[in-house]
Scaffold this motif. Structure first.
Motif, PDB file in Angstrom:
ATOM      1  N   PHE A   8       0.825  -1.141  -0.085  1.00 54.39           N
ATOM      2  CA  PHE A   8       0.023   0.034  -0.036  1.00 54.39           C
ATOM      3  C   PHE A   8       0.802   1.053   0.010  1.00 54.39           C
ATOM      4  O   PHE A   8       0.522   2.260  -0.732  1.00 54.39           O
ATOM      5  N   GLY A   9       1.874   1.305   0.942  1.00 53.64           N
ATOM      6  CA  GLY A   9       2.711   2.308   0.844  1.00 53.64           C
ATOM      7  C   GLY A   9       3.561   2.721  -0.656  1.00 53.64           C
ATOM      8  O   GLY A   9       3.624   3.942  -0.910  1.00 53.64           O
ATOM      9  N   ASP A  10       3.819   1.643  -1.289  1.00 51.95           N
ATOM     10  CA  ASP A  10       4.479   1.840  -2.827  1.00 51.95           C
ATOM     11  C   ASP A  10       3.366   2.239  -3.781  1.00 51.95           C
ATOM     12  O   ASP A  10       3.449   2.715  -4.583  1.00 51.95           O
ATOM     13  N   HIS A  11       2.127   1.501  -3.574  1.00 49.56           N
ATOM     14  CA  HIS A  11       1.653   1.461  -4.633  1.00 49.56           C
ATOM     15  C   HIS A  11      -0.085   2.006  -4.345  1.00 49.56           C
ATOM     16  O   HIS A  11      -0.934   2.101  -5.383  1.00 49.56           O
ATOM     17  N   GLY A  12      -0.472   2.177  -3.163  1.00 55.29           N
ATOM     18  CA  GLY A  12      -1.946   2.389  -2.927  1.00 55.29           C
ATOM     19  C   GLY A  12      -2.684   3.592  -3.478  1.00 55.29           C
ATOM     20  O   GLY A  12      -3.592   3.460  -3.821  1.00 55.29           O
ATOM     21  N   GLY A  13      -1.862   4.878  -3.274  1.00 52.50           N
ATOM     22  CA  GLY A  13      -2.509   5.910  -3.680  1.00 52.50           C
ATOM     23  C   GLY A  13      -2.771   5.905  -5.137  1.00 52.50           C
ATOM     24  O   GLY A  13      -3.760   6.414  -5.613  1.00 52.50           O
ATOM     25  N   ALA A  14      -1.769   5.284  -5.971  1.00 51.59           N
ATOM     26  CA  ALA A  14      -2.217   5.169  -7.570  1.00 51.59           C
ATOM     27  C   ALA A  14      -3.128   4.314  -7.701  1.00 51.59           C
ATOM     28  O   ALA A  14      -3.804   4.565  -8.506  1.00 51.59           O
TER      29      ALA A  14
END
Length: 160
Positions: A17-23
């Motif tokens: 989530f930290g690496d990809h969650g926002g996107a």
């Protein structure tokens, strides 16, 4: 899941989530039309990733691509929610804007003309007017604030 496996899964989900969650959430919102179902889709994507760790093999870009593919498939399987349309902004009279523009102090008016009517960027405007880029930004901020006050009527009941 309990013990070490559960803790490891939680760490993995947090990392993903930290690496990809926002996107992923932004993409899912575009696909579903609403934040709540988008978040549900992303939760399911991350849960599947934990259940199928072989899908996480490869570099960060490959993992991201697979997560986006799963997001697209899950979102497509859901009925699309139509987002509530925002209230339309009140029409602003262009004559009022031009009159307000003329009422601005000269330095602010020049900055807005260069940026918005002549299509210059901040650095070009600064060079043309012989000022620092920071002055261009400051003048733009103040000029737009003044224009808004002059052109947009306050909403009924709004504190001003």
């Amino acid at each position: 899941m309990t013990g070490r496996a559960g803790a490891a899964d939680e760490v993995l989900v947090r990392r993903l989530f930290g690496d990809h969650g926002g996107a992923l959430v932004a993409y899912a919102i575009r696909l579903t039309g609403d934040r709540t179902p988008a978040e549900e889709v992303v939760q399911e994507v991350l849960a599947r990733a934990v259940r199928e760790p072989e899908s996480l093999a490869g570099d960060k870009g490959a993992v991201r691509a697979r997560l986006f593919t799963v997001t697209r498939r899950l979102a497509a399987a859901r009925p699309r929610t139509e987002a509530t349309e925002p209230e339309p902004a009140p029409a602003i009279d262009s004559v009022a804007v031009l009159s307000a523009l003329e009422a601005l102090p000269r330095d602010e008016r020049e900055v807005l003309r260069a940026l918005y009517f002549q299509g210059r960027d901040v650095d070009e405007t600064a060079a043309t007017l012989g000022v620092e880029a920071g002055a261009v930004k400051s003048r733009t901020y103040h000029a737009l604030h003044r224009l808004r006050e002059m052109v947009v009527a306050p909403l009924p009941g709004a504190a001003g």
